[in-house]
Design a protein around this motif. Structure first.
Motif, PDB file in Angstrom:
ATOM      1  N   TYR A  18     -40.273 -49.243  -3.580  1.00  0.00           N
ATOM      2  CA  TYR A  18     -41.099 -49.612  -4.730  1.00  0.00           C
ATOM      3  C   TYR A  18     -42.547 -49.820  -4.324  1.00  0.00           C
ATOM      4  O   TYR A  18     -43.470 -49.492  -5.037  1.00  0.00           O
ATOM      5  N   ARG A  19     -42.750 -50.388  -3.130  1.00  0.00           N
ATOM      6  CA  ARG A  19     -44.117 -50.654  -2.690  1.00  0.00           C
ATOM      7  C   ARG A  19     -44.951 -49.370  -2.581  1.00  0.00           C
ATOM      8  O   ARG A  19     -46.177 -49.433  -2.661  1.00  0.00           O
ATOM      9  N   ASP A  20     -44.282 -48.206  -2.437  1.00  0.00           N
ATOM     10  CA  ASP A  20     -45.033 -46.956  -2.346  1.00  0.00           C
ATOM     11  C   ASP A  20     -45.806 -46.669  -3.628  1.00  0.00           C
ATOM     12  O   ASP A  20     -46.849 -46.005  -3.585  1.00  0.00           O
ATOM     13  N   ILE A  21     -45.299 -47.148  -4.753  1.00  0.00           N
ATOM     14  CA  ILE A  21     -46.024 -46.954  -6.010  1.00  0.00           C
ATOM     15  C   ILE A  21     -47.408 -47.585  -5.907  1.00  0.00           C
ATOM     16  O   ILE A  21     -48.421 -46.967  -6.259  1.00  0.00           O
ATOM     17  N   ALA A  69     -40.393 -37.435  -7.537  1.00  0.00           N
ATOM     18  CA  ALA A  69     -39.663 -38.545  -6.919  1.00  0.00           C
ATOM     19  C   ALA A  69     -40.324 -39.873  -7.265  1.00  0.00           C
ATOM     20  O   ALA A  69     -39.653 -40.867  -7.571  1.00  0.00           O
ATOM     21  N   VAL A  70     -41.678 -39.889  -7.222  1.00  0.00           N
ATOM     22  CA  VAL A  70     -42.393 -41.123  -7.555  1.00  0.00           C
ATOM     23  C   VAL A  70     -42.160 -41.488  -9.014  1.00  0.00           C
ATOM     24  O   VAL A  70     -41.982 -42.676  -9.350  1.00  0.00           O
ATOM     25  N   ARG A  80     -39.245 -45.159 -12.854  1.00  0.00           N
ATOM     26  CA  ARG A  80     -38.217 -45.410 -13.871  1.00  0.00           C
ATOM     27  C   ARG A  80     -37.136 -46.348 -13.331  1.00  0.00           C
ATOM     28  O   ARG A  80     -36.405 -46.967 -14.097  1.00  0.00           O
ATOM     29  N   GLY A  81     -37.008 -46.443 -12.004  1.00  0.00           N
ATOM     30  CA  GLY A  81     -35.953 -47.262 -11.399  1.00  0.00           C
ATOM     31  C   GLY A  81     -34.833 -46.387 -10.893  1.00  0.00           C
ATOM     32  O   GLY A  81     -34.387 -45.474 -11.587  1.00  0.00           O
ATOM     33  N   LEU A  83     -34.187 -43.292  -3.191  1.00  0.00           N
ATOM     34  CA  LEU A  83     -34.666 -41.929  -3.428  1.00  0.00           C
ATOM     35  C   LEU A  83     -35.228 -41.389  -2.119  1.00  0.00           C
ATOM     36  O   LEU A  83     -35.945 -42.092  -1.414  1.00  0.00           O
ATOM     37  N   VAL A  84     -34.893 -40.132  -1.833  1.00  0.00           N
ATOM     38  CA  VAL A  84     -35.296 -39.557  -0.551  1.00  0.00           C
ATOM     39  C   VAL A  84     -36.002 -38.219  -0.773  1.00  0.00           C
ATOM     40  O   VAL A  84     -35.586 -37.418  -1.619  1.00  0.00           O
ATOM     41  N   VAL A  85     -37.066 -38.033  -0.008  1.00  0.00           N
ATOM     42  CA  VAL A  85     -37.770 -36.750   0.001  1.00  0.00           C
ATOM     43  C   VAL A  85     -37.378 -36.009   1.274  1.00  0.00           C
ATOM     44  O   VAL A  85     -37.562 -36.533   2.381  1.00  0.00           O
TER      45      VAL A  85
END
Lengths: 335, 335, 335, 335
Positions: free
Chosen positions: D41-44, D317-318, D323-324, D329-331
């Motif tokens: 989440y912190r990546d957002i 992905a982001v 959305r949750g 989630l993996v790239v």
């Protein structure tokens, strides 16, 4: 014998000193001739009938006694007649986890403001050799609370920094116990005169909250930016946020007793970044009390007693308690 | 500059004071102008070539320095020129578990008996403000060992009882650190004169092993039958059985450093009945060292230095070490 | 009712099944209708009159019962008639430190090999919902011992490696509890057949001590050189040295119960270099037992019972115990 | 090679996939060919330029990689070419206390959403043998956070009850790790469908917060009034009060990561009566990560990956992350 009772809800005007017969100990009980009883802030609520006390009126308040064993029940093994004893605040919390059957003496159980009191032998410890009854009576609640937070839970050691807020009974025990373990102590207070007195007791630094309302900034300065290792949170509300800012990485905040405000505000980001341990402290168990007694004797700690009142001056002692005391207030009982 | 080297196996007669050029620190290194080096029993073996040292001859012995940063590599962030520093005994053990890549300075890595030494900046700590180089040089091995055993692993607190065996460097640090935490201390020794001196240092009791060979019985008497909370096992052999008998239920025995005998005898029944924690101590990590430094400054601990030798008197200092010292021996270096 | 008694010193030939009247519980006591009793190696000594038992002949042996509450004293609050219960091995050790007044049921206190037994309500816990009396009777001594060593003292976690020596009751509980926490388990045994059976129980590896007498080397291989995190020392003597060699840096060795030999040899150098924690385990307290019961129910652990004997076949069960059992032996009682 | 960069503040519309040259590892560095990167989440916030990131634009986001060592610097000893590795979230927190020089990879330091990344060898661990890159990439932040809270700080054991709030990455690792240690797990969610899926993953109970907004009451019912042993607080605000009400005496609440609300409300009385330990968790150190990797291999834990995106589908992905997600989630990167 004589004992104090609360006869009705509403406060100290319903305190009454009455005659009663000396109780007889059961097989596992001891009869204690009370020498002194110290007061705690919670007693104000107990006397007002509002501290979760479910006893029917009239009931005897008071949680902390020092006295002498006057008689022992037939099965008693822990004590002998003539032993100096202190009661435990919790009746039934001996060691390890708090058990749900434990009850507060002077709370759900009758209190100790009486010339004679009967206790289960498990609810008492030997008093320190080095203290008289007045000084020793301060240990069961305030002394054990500070010990449990700093030592039993906090494993304090020399060179650490402890912050105590204010100059009540728990705060000054925190100061003395921290000094006894080689820690430095910062006291916050809004009275210059009280800060002078805590320095005499060994406080390393005092912060006057009137002139330095951002006390957390001063704590960081005094610790070269590192922050305090252990903070006694005694105020609540927004002050918890300041405690977090004053804390070192991974430090410890003890939430102690009845805070002034019903809620505390815990800011999310510092809670994550500082990795604090925040722990509620509800006095402590008998094993910790016995450890405290040994420490008092070995180190020679002398509890801070602000004023001693005669047994029949309890209402005046309660009035003093309501104004705030520097350390502890004690009622001398005697028989 | 000058430095001591061991030129061949066999002992102190192969120590040689030689000239060398002052080394240059790499990017993450500091150059330290050495002020003092303290000796440890293990140095006798290192100088004899027998303490697991795998360095090729000639090599420089010595594990504990106090000095001043004379120059810093380009990437150094922990220190500045002019800082007073001490080295860590273990190069590479910073915190938590001991990592297998850690090496001993003055063991697998070159030692510090030189006028200038280069250290990785991670292998040094700031010296206490309150000690000079001679006193501070005693901390890296003996001081950290006693601190790690008593505080980091043992969580010592006021009122407990510690037994230290003998009056070497670790034993006397154990005494001083235990007193700084409000514990009482019992010292065993076979010298009445040394017992007199430990009492001056604050020891609560001394046991003369010549007149009281069953020292464990005396410990139990002195603790009213309870036993000691923490015992420094420094002898080994059958003595471990006596330590178990002197210990309280659930107490702690620290096995420290090089014991006199290759094996210890651990009797089965007491091991089961006493529930001891027996723990091997191998000095300690840098975080513990930094905590010790703060404690030394806050409490004002002054390490016990038996005698200070001039730099070129190292062989005499080693001879003294072999005879046994009361506390620590220090070689003054200077540049 | 019927009960087993030891009538004289010397061993199983002095066991006698006698008639007795059903006891009446005191105010804080419960009357338990015994369903099953499991045996422990120590019972061999108790029956021989040699395990520190100070009871006058005749006395009833046996330390581990599972049963149903048949009646409760007037002041009992922890149990109701019909509750399935187990006794605690220690009468009086509830939590925290072991108190000196604690006594062993089937040791200093009368045992449980009887159709009805009276217990203080503090000396019993609720049985797991998921086990019958035969299986549940194995928990009080062997189950609690393994739990106390691994979980209460050892804080075992997933991914660690546990070594258990042999296939007795404590060893197999160690195996099952370690697996329940996601650890891998290495079992040493001198029987190929037993190693086959422990693999069925989930053991990750078995080491045959007949073909691999240097089992410590195999442990290091199986752990890629890292060593085991926790070792149950169940043999004693020189084996403790092997356990030290098989241990990882800072690992833990639990000294359990009655070892085969009166002494253990603890080599000095590895004790210093490996920084082990070596701890004597003497069963455990009631709070740990209650935690074990919850674990048994949540995980669905089924104790390993080698054979079940009828009540009047106790001598045959004791003979089996002397030959050695795979896991536990249980005597079915019933009323 | 290709790498993602954030070119300007404002969010995912400023993500750009650019060409760059493959970096060269320095002496203590490794070059990693990235296989997969998991999102947090912190990546957002990092992508929006708002998570305390002080890097100049353009910078590469992303904190969690799994990859293969493609080259090693001349002084590298921890890894060899071809080793499967994961990065640590914190560059520089190896063990023990968090050091102030530690920096976040994908925070103050450049991130890992690139085909090749250079890391100091101290900032990586060996990947589990039992997971592919996609699954293993979920461990550095979410896996370590749950492990650090439950195991390293919480010493979780079988039979305890853990409550996790929601079904994000940390919550589902909490579920899986708690189950791996024999604990029961209660999950709260506002989605019936997600509760169905967590039951498949082993959750003992699910509480639908839509139909049961007073989830703390349900937790007390499910634990027979005892309360939960450990609660992951992932919501904040008033929810912390509910967590306190759901907690057992002396239980533990972990405050995890970025909570939804800037403050939490901590009620004073329950904080005193429940004696909770409330601890902020900020991911964890490398030693804990290595312990987690061993646990994953021994237990066979398979992280929950909600969806795998191609490297050039990072913006999608982001958007999914916003959305949750159910778990991680993996790239997928690849070279």
């Amino acid at each position: 014998m004589r004992q104090w009772v609360v006869t009705a809800p509403g406060g100290a005007q319903h305190l009454k000193l009455e005659e009663a017969s000396v109780p007889t100990p059961g097989p596992h009980e001891i009869l204690v001739r009370v020498g002194a009883v110290s007061l705690n802030y919670r007693d104000i609520d107990v006397i007002a009938g509002g501290h979760g006390v479910s006893l029917p009126f009239p009931y005897t308040p008071g949680s902390d006694l020092a006295g002498v064993v006057a008689a022992t029940g037939s099965s008693v093994t822990r004590f002998r007649e003539g032993d100096d004893v202190l009661n435990t605040f919790w009746a039934g919390w001996l060691d390890g986890d708090w058990p749900s059957h434990a009850r507060v003496i002077g709370g759900a159980l009758p209190g100790v403001l009486a010339q004679y009191v009967v206790l289960h032998e498990d609810w008492a410890v030997h008093a320190p050799r080095t203290l008289d009854a007045v000084a020793a009576s301060t240990l069961p609640c305030a002394g054990v609370t500070a010990w449990f937070a700093l030592i039993e839970q906090g494993a304090l050691h020399a060179g650490q920094t402890v912050v105590v807020q204010g100059t009540g009974g728990v705060a000054l025990f925190g100061l003395q116990l921290a000094r006894a373990h080689g820690a430095q102590v910062i006291v916050t207070s809004s009275s210059d005169e009280k800060l002078r007195r805590v320095r005499e007791l060994g406080a390393t630094h005092g912060i006057d909250r009137t002139t330095d309302p951002d006390w957390d900034r001063v704590v960081r300065e005094l610790t070269q930016g590192r922050g305090a290792d252990h903070i006694f949170e005694l105020a609540g509300g927004d002050n918890l946020g300041a405690s977090l800012r004053a804390l070192r990485q991974g430090g410890r905040i003890s939430l102690i007793g009845l805070l002034d405000q019903p809620n505390m505000t815990l800011p999310s980001i510092p809670s994550f970044l500082t990795r604090p341990v925040i722990q509620g402290i509800g006095v402590g168990h008998r094993r910790a009390f016995e450890a405290l007694v040994r420490a008092v004797d070995v180190v020679g700690i002398k509890p801070v007693v602000d004023e001693v009142y005669a047994f029949d001056a309890l209402p005046q002692a309660v009035a003093h308690l309501e104004r705030g005391a520097f350390g502890k207030l004690v009622v001398k009982v005697g028989a």
